[in-house]
Design a protein around this motif. Structure first.
Motif, PDB file in Angstrom:
ATOM      1  N   ILE A   1     -10.856  14.473  -8.398  1.00 38.54           N
ATOM      2  CA  ILE A   1     -10.420  15.284  -9.538  1.00 38.54           C
ATOM      3  C   ILE A   1     -10.676  14.546 -10.843  1.00 38.54           C
ATOM      4  CG2 ILE A   1      -8.455  16.393 -10.655  1.00 38.54           C
ATOM      5  CD1 ILE A   1      -9.545  17.757  -8.081  1.00 38.54           C
ATOM      6  N   GLN A   2     -10.385  13.258 -10.880  1.00 37.83           N
ATOM      7  CA  GLN A   2     -10.599  12.502 -12.106  1.00 37.83           C
ATOM      8  C   GLN A   2     -12.087  12.284 -12.380  1.00 37.83           C
ATOM      9  OE1 GLN A   2      -7.941   9.101 -12.208  1.00 37.83           O
ATOM     10  NE2 GLN A   2      -6.168  10.445 -12.472  1.00 37.83           N
ATOM     11  N   ARG A   3     -12.903  12.256 -11.339  1.00 37.91           N
ATOM     12  CA  ARG A   3     -14.362  12.226 -11.547  1.00 37.91           C
ATOM     13  C   ARG A   3     -14.810  13.465 -12.298  1.00 37.91           C
ATOM     14  NH1 ARG A   3     -18.713  14.763 -10.032  1.00 37.91           N
ATOM     15  NH2 ARG A   3     -17.510  16.197  -8.721  1.00 37.91           N
ATOM     16  N   ARG A   4     -14.268  14.624 -11.914  1.00 31.28           N
ATOM     17  CA  ARG A   4     -14.620  15.869 -12.584  1.00 31.28           C
ATOM     18  C   ARG A   4     -14.203  15.830 -14.051  1.00 31.28           C
ATOM     19  NH1 ARG A   4     -12.518  20.189  -7.937  1.00 31.28           N
ATOM     20  NH2 ARG A   4     -13.732  19.304  -6.191  1.00 31.28           N
ATOM     21  N   TRP A   5     -13.012  15.307 -14.328  1.00 32.34           N
ATOM     22  CA  TRP A   5     -12.572  15.207 -15.721  1.00 32.34           C
ATOM     23  C   TRP A   5     -13.531  14.341 -16.532  1.00 32.34           C
ATOM     24  CZ3 TRP A   5      -6.689  13.823 -14.770  1.00 32.34           C
ATOM     25  CH2 TRP A   5      -6.062  14.916 -14.147  1.00 32.34           C
ATOM     26  N   ARG A   6     -13.918  13.206 -15.953  1.00 33.60           N
ATOM     27  CA  ARG A   6     -14.826  12.305 -16.678  1.00 33.60           C
ATOM     28  C   ARG A   6     -16.153  12.997 -16.973  1.00 33.60           C
ATOM     29  NH1 ARG A   6     -12.809   8.619 -12.881  1.00 33.60           N
ATOM     30  NH2 ARG A   6     -14.723   8.763 -11.637  1.00 33.60           N
ATOM     31  N   ALA A   7     -16.658  13.743 -15.990  1.00 31.81           N
ATOM     32  CA  ALA A   7     -17.947  14.414 -16.167  1.00 31.81           C
ATOM     33  C   ALA A   7     -17.858  15.500 -17.234  1.00 31.81           C
ATOM     34  CB  ALA A   7     -18.417  15.009 -14.844  1.00 31.81           C
ATOM     35  N   VAL A   8     -16.778  16.288 -17.218  1.00 34.11           N
ATOM     36  CA  VAL A   8     -16.611  17.333 -18.223  1.00 34.11           C
ATOM     37  C   VAL A   8     -16.403  16.704 -19.602  1.00 34.11           C
ATOM     38  CG1 VAL A   8     -15.139  19.239 -18.995  1.00 34.11           C
ATOM     39  CG2 VAL A   8     -15.740  19.028 -16.578  1.00 34.11           C
ATOM     40  N   ARG A   9     -15.632  15.646 -19.661  1.00 33.07           N
ATOM     41  CA  ARG A   9     -15.393  14.990 -20.946  1.00 33.07           C
ATOM     42  C   ARG A   9     -16.677  14.384 -21.516  1.00 33.07           C
ATOM     43  NH1 ARG A   9      -9.353  12.689 -19.399  1.00 33.07           N
ATOM     44  NH2 ARG A   9      -8.199  14.103 -20.807  1.00 33.07           N
ATOM     45  N   GLN A  10     -17.552  13.924 -20.659  1.00 31.41           N
ATOM     46  CA  GLN A  10     -18.826  13.415 -21.148  1.00 31.41           C
ATOM     47  C   GLN A  10     -19.627  14.544 -21.812  1.00 31.41           C
ATOM     48  OE1 GLN A  10     -20.049  10.387 -21.532  1.00 31.41           O
ATOM     49  NE2 GLN A  10     -21.927  11.280 -22.411  1.00 31.41           N
ATOM     50  N   LYS A  11     -19.601  15.721 -21.193  1.00 32.80           N
ATOM     51  CA  LYS A  11     -20.281  16.879 -21.788  1.00 32.80           C
ATOM     52  C   LYS A  11     -19.599  17.301 -23.090  1.00 32.80           C
ATOM     53  CE  LYS A  11     -23.503  17.531 -18.716  1.00 32.80           C
ATOM     54  NZ  LYS A  11     -24.928  17.347 -19.097  1.00 32.80           N
ATOM     55  N   MET A  12     -18.276  17.184 -23.138  1.00 30.09           N
ATOM     56  CA  MET A  12     -17.546  17.495 -24.369  1.00 30.09           C
ATOM     57  C   MET A  12     -17.955  16.532 -25.484  1.00 30.09           C
ATOM     58  SD  MET A  12     -13.752  18.147 -22.727  1.00 30.09           S
ATOM     59  CE  MET A  12     -12.918  18.087 -24.322  1.00 30.09           C
ATOM     60  N   LYS A  13     -18.101  15.263 -25.132  1.00 31.61           N
ATOM     61  CA  LYS A  13     -18.514  14.261 -26.118  1.00 31.61           C
ATOM     62  C   LYS A  13     -19.892  14.587 -26.667  1.00 31.61           C
ATOM     63  CE  LYS A  13     -19.131   9.257 -26.658  1.00 31.61           C
ATOM     64  NZ  LYS A  13     -19.064   7.935 -25.952  1.00 31.61           N
ATOM     65  N   GLU A  14     -20.800  14.980 -25.768  1.00 33.95           N
ATOM     66  CA  GLU A  14     -22.154  15.319 -26.197  1.00 33.95           C
ATOM     67  C   GLU A  14     -22.155  16.549 -27.100  1.00 33.95           C
ATOM     68  OE1 GLU A  14     -24.325  15.766 -22.568  1.00 33.95           O
ATOM     69  OE2 GLU A  14     -24.030  13.673 -21.975  1.00 33.95           O
ATOM     70  N   ALA A  15     -21.229  17.466 -26.866  1.00 36.21           N
ATOM     71  CA  ALA A  15     -21.127  18.690 -27.681  1.00 36.21           C
ATOM     72  C   ALA A  15     -20.215  18.502 -28.894  1.00 36.21           C
ATOM     73  CB  ALA A  15     -20.604  19.840 -26.826  1.00 36.21           C
ATOM     74  N   GLU A  16     -19.676  17.284 -29.057  1.00 33.52           N
ATOM     75  CA  GLU A  16     -18.787  16.956 -30.175  1.00 33.52           C
ATOM     76  C   GLU A  16     -17.539  17.837 -30.178  1.00 33.52           C
ATOM     77  OE1 GLU A  16     -21.233  17.167 -33.687  1.00 33.52           O
ATOM     78  OE2 GLU A  16     -22.106  15.189 -33.303  1.00 33.52           O
ATOM     79  N   LEU A  17     -16.966  18.019 -28.995  1.00 34.71           N
ATOM     80  CA  LEU A  17     -15.728  18.782 -28.852  1.00 34.71           C
ATOM     81  C   LEU A  17     -14.550  17.828 -28.682  1.00 34.71           C
ATOM     82  CD1 LEU A  17     -16.829  21.644 -26.435  1.00 34.71           C
ATOM     83  CD2 LEU A  17     -16.503  21.793 -28.908  1.00 34.71           C
ATOM     84  N   ASP A  18     -13.433  18.160 -29.309  1.00 35.54           N
ATOM     85  CA  ASP A  18     -12.232  17.344 -29.199  1.00 35.54           C
ATOM     86  C   ASP A  18     -11.293  17.833 -28.101  1.00 35.54           C
ATOM     87  OD1 ASP A  18     -12.700  15.583 -31.567  1.00 35.54           O
ATOM     88  OD2 ASP A  18     -12.646  17.522 -32.597  1.00 35.54           O
ATOM     89  N   CYS A  19     -11.444  19.095 -27.726  1.00 34.67           N
ATOM     90  CA  CYS A  19     -10.534  19.665 -26.730  1.00 34.67           C
ATOM     91  C   CYS A  19     -11.210  20.869 -26.068  1.00 34.67           C
ATOM     92  CB  CYS A  19      -9.236  20.099 -27.397  1.00 34.67           C
ATOM     93  SG  CYS A  19      -7.945  20.675 -26.262  1.00 34.67           S
ATOM     94  N   LEU A  20     -10.856  21.116 -24.805  1.00 34.09           N
ATOM     95  CA  LEU A  20     -11.382  22.267 -24.068  1.00 34.09           C
ATOM     96  C   LEU A  20     -10.215  23.112 -23.576  1.00 34.09           C
ATOM     97  CD1 LEU A  20     -14.161  23.388 -23.083  1.00 34.09           C
ATOM     98  CD2 LEU A  20     -13.712  22.243 -20.895  1.00 34.09           C
TER      99      LEU A  20
END
Length: 453
Positions: free
Chosen positions: A71-90
């Motif tokens: 589950i935490q692997r999934r969070w890290r992967a999504v957060r990496q995509k958020m970082k690339e998209a310059e998003l602070d929250c999903l």
């Protein structure tokens, strides 16, 4: 492959155990071997080594939950995509991938991906860093899944009022009042082009954060979820084999004069007894595409010589993966059956051999398109159906799906289908995983024509 070692709470009835118990009596009677319903070919299939291995699948033999690490692997992967998209929250809401077809009955594919929980969380707030908040009603309160969520580091909030109030509170705690906010299922979501976020909830959140910038972001989770970890692939392999037990039950129950409902129940109960979970998909039809039954039991009587096709998918930890195995019930066999069945089986093997990282979907569909054209049909038909939570791509060589570049870890059903003059289809398919060197089938049955008398 990595598997969770977590054990279910012995002090409570799990959803899996309840489903298994409810269906045990029916399944026992429906799946009792009947000498009159099988030809020699089907009898051999039932007694094969692969069938015996499949029979060993029980709820007790399967993982009880996704690991905390997964589950935490999934969070890290999504957060990496958020970082690339310059998003602070999903902001993640429930995502129903099949409005017209009764699949993903829990209806929360995106949320289930982030929490690993099939009980009804309505929203998840995932900031770029800090705690993950899951919002639900009291349906989850006191359930095993509530504690499991908390053990994974999820802040579970029980709502007794508007959803927007809890979303706003979680966002304020994450200090994103002036941030860039991605919202899933707002627009252009998989199978939901106009999204499902309710107007009232979204309007209240927007008004609470007038300085924040909101944007659609369904693509973030889809891109991450398409690439499966070893733990997920191991679960999808088990799911595929549960689906094959559904096919075995179909072979047992289908014969001239039997109502489709009886076959549907046999398949449903065989899969529930194997995994303890509702099947992801059980759609079976005589002389028609399998999905035309829309996952429902029907009062249609199977006639001799009809071709039975299906979309059959078991479920393990909420993940589905489809298998397909058309079969002629009795005789006379349709005149064009042999040629169509051979085309489907040959196409499957050619597509399997063509799969490799770096190739586009349209490249591996070439064998299918070639045979469709030779039959006077239009190329580009649906032949790829992704496994998982029901939100990932499905299609063929045409359109956006054809442009997808394969990567190791992708899992999908390859299911070439060819029409018969009777209106039925010859379709043989199995779920496969893209590996570093090619592809590997997740099913164990022999891909061959099975004859039922």
């Amino acid at each position: 492959m990595a598997k969770s070692s977590r054990k279910a709470n012995s002090g409570a009835f799990s959803r899996r155990k309840l489903l298994q118990g409810a269906s045990a009596g029916i399944a026992a009677s429906l799946l009792t071997p009947s000498g009159s319903s099988w030809s020699q070919s089907a009898q051999s299939e039932r007694g094969s080594a692969s069938a015996q291995r499949l029979a060993a699948i029980t709820p007790e033999s399967l993982p009880k939950a996704w690991s905390r690490e997964e589950i935490q692997r999934r969070w890290r992967a999504v957060r990496q995509k958020m970082k690339e998209a310059e998003l602070d929250c999903l902001l993640v809401c429930q995502h129903h991938p099949g409005e017209m077809i009764s699949e993903r009955q829990d209806g929360d594919a995106d949320i289930e991906y982030l929490t690993g929980i099939s009980l009804p969380y309505k929203w998840v707030v995932l900031p770029i860093e800090g705690k993950v908040t899951a919002i639900s009603t009291n349906q989850v309160k006191g359930a095993r899944e509530e504690k499991l969520s908390q053990d994974r580091g999820i802040d579970v909030r029980i709502v007794d009022g508007p959803w927007s109030a809890s979303i706003i509170d979680a966002m304020r705690e994450a200090s994103v009042a002036q941030g860039r906010i991605g919202v899933t299922d707002l627009a252009d979501a998989s199978r939901q082009a106009e999204g499902e976020v309710t107007y009232t909830t979204y309007d209240r959140v927007l008004k609470a954060f007038p300085q924040a910038k909101f944007q659609p972001a369904s693509y973030l989770i889809d891109g991450v979820a398409a690439l499966h970890s070893p733990e997920e692939i191991g679960v999808l392999e088990k799911t595929t084999q549960v689906g094959e037990l559904g096919l075995q039950a179909m072979f047992e129950a289908a014969r001239p004069g039997v109502v489709q409902r009886v076959v549907w129940l046999a398949m449903f109960n065989a899969m529930v007894n194997a995994s303890g979970e509702r099947p992801f998909s059980v759609s079976v039809r005589a002389d028609g595409p399998g999905n035309s039954a829309l996952n429902r039991p029907l009062e249609e009587v199977i006639r001799a010589g009809q071709v039975l096709s299906q979309e059959c998918s078991g479920c393990v930890l909420g993940y589905g993966s489809q298998v397909n195995h058309s079969v002629v019930v009795g005789s006379p066999v349709p005149a064009d059956w042999d040629a169509a069945a051979k085309d489907s089986l040959d196409t499957f093997e050619e597509m399997l051999a063509a799969i490799a990282p770096g190739k586009m979907v349209k490249e591996i569909c070439a064998a299918y398109d070639r045979r469709l054209v030779a039959r006077g049909e239009k190329p580009g038909a649906l032949v790829i159906h992704s496994g998982g939570l029901g939100t990932l791509p499905r299609g063929g060589s045409a359109g956006a799906v054809g442009q997808i570049v394969l990567q190791a870890g992708m899992v999908f059903d390859v299911k070439p289908a060819f029409r018969l003059k009777t209106g039925g289809t010859a379709q043989f398919g199995d779920s496969v995983v893209v590996t570093e060197n090619g592809a590997r089938r997740l099913g164990r049955r022999e891909m061959k024509v099975v004859k039922l008398s």
